[in-house]
Design an enzyme around this catalytic site. Structure first.
Site, PDB file in Angstrom:
ATOM      1  N   HIS A 132       0.623  -1.273   0.060  1.00  0.00           N
ATOM      2  CA  HIS A 132      -0.081   0.237   0.110  1.00  0.00           C
ATOM      3  C   HIS A 132       0.993   1.364   0.182  1.00  0.00           C
ATOM      4  O   HIS A 132      -0.275   2.233   0.514  1.00  0.00           O
ATOM      5  CB  HIS A 132      -0.976  -0.142   1.093  1.00  0.00           C
ATOM      6  CG  HIS A 132      -1.773  -0.809   1.061  1.00  0.00           C
ATOM      7  ND1 HIS A 132      -2.663  -1.253   2.035  1.00  0.00           N
ATOM      8  CD2 HIS A 132      -2.258  -1.984  -0.192  1.00  0.00           C
ATOM      9  CE1 HIS A 132      -3.499  -2.751   2.038  1.00  0.00           C
ATOM     10  NE2 HIS A 132      -4.138  -3.108   0.719  1.00  0.00           N
ATOM     11  N   CYS A 145       2.890  15.111 -14.439  1.00  0.00           N
ATOM     12  CA  CYS A 145       4.400  15.447 -14.010  1.00  0.00           C
ATOM     13  C   CYS A 145       4.598  14.258 -12.998  1.00  0.00           C
ATOM     14  O   CYS A 145       3.540  13.260 -12.369  1.00  0.00           O
ATOM     15  CB  CYS A 145       3.991  16.774 -12.529  1.00  0.00           C
ATOM     16  SG  CYS A 145       5.498  16.958 -11.982  1.00  0.00           S
ATOM     17  N   CYS A 162       4.653  20.841  -5.559  1.00  0.00           N
ATOM     18  CA  CYS A 162       5.515  20.113  -6.410  1.00  0.00           C
ATOM     19  C   CYS A 162       6.483  20.812  -6.903  1.00  0.00           C
ATOM     20  O   CYS A 162       6.348  22.003  -7.520  1.00  0.00           O
ATOM     21  CB  CYS A 162       5.178  19.379  -7.181  1.00  0.00           C
ATOM     22  SG  CYS A 162       6.003  18.660  -8.689  1.00  0.00           S
ATOM     23  N   THR A 203      -3.813  -8.555  11.006  1.00  0.00           N
ATOM     24  CA  THR A 203      -4.254  -7.657   9.646  1.00  0.00           C
ATOM     25  C   THR A 203      -5.521  -8.534   9.458  1.00  0.00           C
ATOM     26  O   THR A 203      -5.919  -9.586  10.080  1.00  0.00           O
ATOM     27  CB  THR A 203      -3.783  -8.018   8.780  1.00  0.00           C
ATOM     28  OG1 THR A 203      -4.558  -7.578   7.589  1.00  0.00           O
ATOM     29  CG2 THR A 203      -2.994  -9.340   8.334  1.00  0.00           C
ATOM     30  N   ASN A 228      -2.742 -12.799  15.857  1.00  0.00           N
ATOM     31  CA  ASN A 228      -4.538 -12.082  16.032  1.00  0.00           C
ATOM     32  C   ASN A 228      -5.341 -12.467  17.299  1.00  0.00           C
ATOM     33  O   ASN A 228      -5.754 -12.690  17.118  1.00  0.00           O
ATOM     34  CB  ASN A 228      -5.175 -11.320  14.745  1.00  0.00           C
ATOM     35  CG  ASN A 228      -6.175 -10.758  14.760  1.00  0.00           C
ATOM     36  OD1 ASN A 228      -6.622  -9.817  15.505  1.00  0.00           O
ATOM     37  ND2 ASN A 228      -5.970  -9.877  13.535  1.00  0.00           N
ATOM     38  N   PRO A 229      -4.958 -11.410  17.785  1.00  0.00           N
ATOM     39  CA  PRO A 229      -6.354 -11.640  19.701  1.00  0.00           C
ATOM     40  C   PRO A 229      -7.649 -11.779  18.936  1.00  0.00           C
ATOM     41  O   PRO A 229      -8.072 -12.319  19.625  1.00  0.00           O
ATOM     42  CB  PRO A 229      -6.139 -10.239  19.940  1.00  0.00           C
ATOM     43  CG  PRO A 229      -4.878  -8.784  18.897  1.00  0.00           C
ATOM     44  CD  PRO A 229      -4.546 -10.108  17.939  1.00  0.00           C
TER      45      PRO A 229
HETATM   46  P1  OAD Z   1      -7.182  -3.304   9.943  1.00  0.00           P
HETATM   47  O1  OAD Z   1      -7.122  -2.356  10.766  1.00  0.00           O
HETATM   48  O2  OAD Z   1      -7.973  -3.317   9.289  1.00  0.00           O
HETATM   49  O3  OAD Z   1      -6.633  -4.966  11.277  1.00  0.00           O
HETATM   50  C1  OAD Z   1      -5.759  -4.700  11.888  1.00  0.00           C
HETATM   51  C2  OAD Z   1      -5.967  -5.853  12.607  1.00  0.00           C
HETATM   52  O4  OAD Z   1      -4.887  -6.816  13.660  1.00  0.00           O
HETATM   53  C3  OAD Z   1      -7.978  -6.306  13.248  1.00  0.00           C
HETATM   54  O5  OAD Z   1      -7.707  -7.705  13.053  1.00  0.00           O
HETATM   55  C4  OAD Z   1      -6.913  -6.375  14.969  1.00  0.00           C
HETATM   56  O6  OAD Z   1      -7.614  -7.836  15.492  1.00  0.00           O
HETATM   57  C5  OAD Z   1      -5.360  -6.779  14.897  1.00  0.00           C
HETATM   58  N1  OAD Z   1      -4.739  -6.556  15.978  1.00  0.00           N
HETATM   59  C6  OAD Z   1      -4.747  -4.447  16.847  1.00  0.00           C
HETATM   60  N2  OAD Z   1      -3.235  -5.393  17.630  1.00  0.00           N
HETATM   61  C7  OAD Z   1      -3.503  -6.065  17.700  1.00  0.00           C
HETATM   62  C8  OAD Z   1      -1.864  -6.842  18.349  1.00  0.00           C
HETATM   63  N3  OAD Z   1      -1.602  -5.842  19.090  1.00  0.00           N
HETATM   64  N4  OAD Z   1      -0.930  -7.632  17.531  1.00  0.00           N
HETATM   65  C9  OAD Z   1      -2.017  -8.112  16.447  1.00  0.00           C
HETATM   66  N5  OAD Z   1      -2.443  -8.204  15.508  1.00  0.00           N
HETATM   67  C10 OAD Z   1      -3.034  -7.077  16.118  1.00  0.00           C
HETATM   68  O7  OAD Z   1      -5.378  -3.027   9.856  1.00  0.00           O
HETATM   69  P2  OAD Z   1      -4.880  -3.874   8.276  1.00  0.00           P
HETATM   70  O8  OAD Z   1      -5.743  -5.075   8.492  1.00  0.00           O
HETATM   71  O9  OAD Z   1      -3.567  -3.819   8.442  1.00  0.00           O
HETATM   72  O10 OAD Z   1      -5.364   0.148   3.610  1.00  0.00           O
HETATM   73  O11 OAD Z   1      -5.700  -3.081   7.034  1.00  0.00           O
HETATM   74  C11 OAD Z   1      -5.583  -2.949   6.010  1.00  0.00           C
HETATM   75  C12 OAD Z   1      -5.845  -2.062   5.067  1.00  0.00           C
HETATM   76  O12 OAD Z   1      -6.729  -1.268   5.403  1.00  0.00           O
HETATM   77  C13 OAD Z   1      -4.492  -1.087   5.529  1.00  0.00           C
HETATM   78  O13 OAD Z   1      -3.619  -1.558   4.458  1.00  0.00           O
HETATM   79  C14 OAD Z   1      -5.836   0.336   4.901  1.00  0.00           C
HETATM   80  C15 OAD Z   1      -6.933  -0.037   5.434  1.00  0.00           C
HETATM   81  O14 OAD Z   1      -7.505   0.424   4.833  1.00  0.00           O
HETATM   82  C16 OAD Z   1      -5.761   1.829   3.327  1.00  0.00           C
HETATM   83  O15 OAD Z   1      -5.031   2.902   3.435  1.00  0.00           O
HETATM   84  C17 OAD Z   1      -5.474   1.531   1.382  1.00  0.00           C
END
Ligand code: OAD
Length: 260
Positions: A132, A145, A162, A203, A228-229
């Site tokens: 991302h 550009c 820019c 994630t 993941n918790p």
């Molecule tokens: P999310 O915010 O959707 O999910 C975060 C995950 O991390 C959740 O499932 C939580 O349960 C878990 N979590 C929280 N604390 C944790 C810890 N200490 N250890 C392990 N897990 C934990 O984030 P992403 O899955 O990264 O995209 O989201 C994917 C994309 O959605 C991001 O890159 C972003 C977002 O919209 C864009 O901005 C395009």
């Protein structure tokens, strides 16, 4: 190690069964896929936490889409300045350090991250594939550009115009509705294809195509551990679901490689 950490560590060790330990000690070809949860313990809110999440005030499309940028660029850029300032104050946590250890110890292991904060790299992770983009990269939003730069000054807000054409600069991240960088996506897909072992940490698995990578690896016969918790759409399909934080589980996995 403090008593609370010792307790957490003991709890995760109970979740790591012999099959998982033996698999890691065999040093399989490994893909590590990370998301915002990995940086939560560095003080960076995840996206979807109901109270503190990055999307709690505005919806994703109001802050991270080409339409939002077109209708209110200042709001979008202010939000990215706020996030950069937050990241600048943050340090890699035990999870980031453990990913670096795993990458170093497992031959051919690669990291694919959805995170744009650069904390994996700050922890020393090599060759991270950023699906991302990266929040410290800036590029000109004007069609035609090609100005692009890395903004490494962590003490000042990023410039907004820019230097080549005077139009507005945007963050070098992928917004909703935009395509992922083709090369990064192709590499990630290829790694999922050949991985023997996939570690998916922090994630929610709600954003595609990143969310499809572990399922693709499963179809090819890879073993998958999810950290993941909370439970996600992957939890049922994964071979192991370690229901704890990445800052506890990843060091426990990396420690297996130190054991004689
Ligand atoms: P999310 O915010 O959707 O999910 C975060 C995950 O991390 C959740 O499932 C939580 O349960 C878990 N979590 C929280 N604390 C944790 C810890 N200490 N250890 C392990 N897990 C934990 O984030 P992403 O899955 O990264 O995209 O989201 C994917 C994309 O959605 C991001 O890159 C972003 C977002 O919209 C864009 O901005 C395009």
């Amino acid at each position: 190690m403090q008593a609370a950490d010792r307790q957490r560590f003991a709890a995760v060790s109970m979740m790591i069964d012999d099959t998982l330990s033996e698999l890691i000690r065999r040093r399989p070809r490994t893909l590590v896929l990370t998301g915002a949860g990995l940086s939560a313990e560095s003080g960076i809110p995840t996206f979807r936490d109901a109270q503190t999440g990055l999307w709690s005030r505005y919806s994703p499309t109001e802050l991270a889409s080409p339409e939002a940028f077109e209708s209110d660029p200042e709001r979008v850029l202010d939000w990215y300045d706020w996030r950069r300032a937050l990241i600048a104050r943050s340090r890699p946590n035990a999870g980031h350090t453990a990913v670096k250890r795993l990458l170093d110890a497992l031959p051919g292991a690669r990291l694919v991250t959805q995170n744009v904060d650069g904390l994996h790299q700050l922890a020393g992770a090599r060759d991270a594939i950023e699906l991302h983009g990266n929040i410290w990269r800036l590029r000109c939003a004007a069609p035609g550009c090609r100005h692009e730069r890395y903004w490494s000054d962590r003490t000042a807000p990023a410039p907004r115009s820019c230097p080549d054409c005077g139009k507005i600069l945007r963050p070098g991240v992928v917004w909703f509705g935009e395509s992922l960088p083709a090369q990064a996506l192709a590499s990630a897909w290829q790694l999922a294809e050949v991985a023997e072992f996939v570690i998916v940490a922090g994630t929610s698995g709600l954003v595609h195509p990143a969310a499809a990578l572990p399922f693709h690896a499963l179809e090819q016969g890879a073993r998958v551990v999810e950290i993941n918790p909370d439970r996600t759409a992957l939890s049922q399909a994964a071979h192991w679901h370690l229901a704890c934080s990445s800052g506890t589980a990843l060091p426990a996995l990396a420690d297996l490689l130190d054991a004689p």
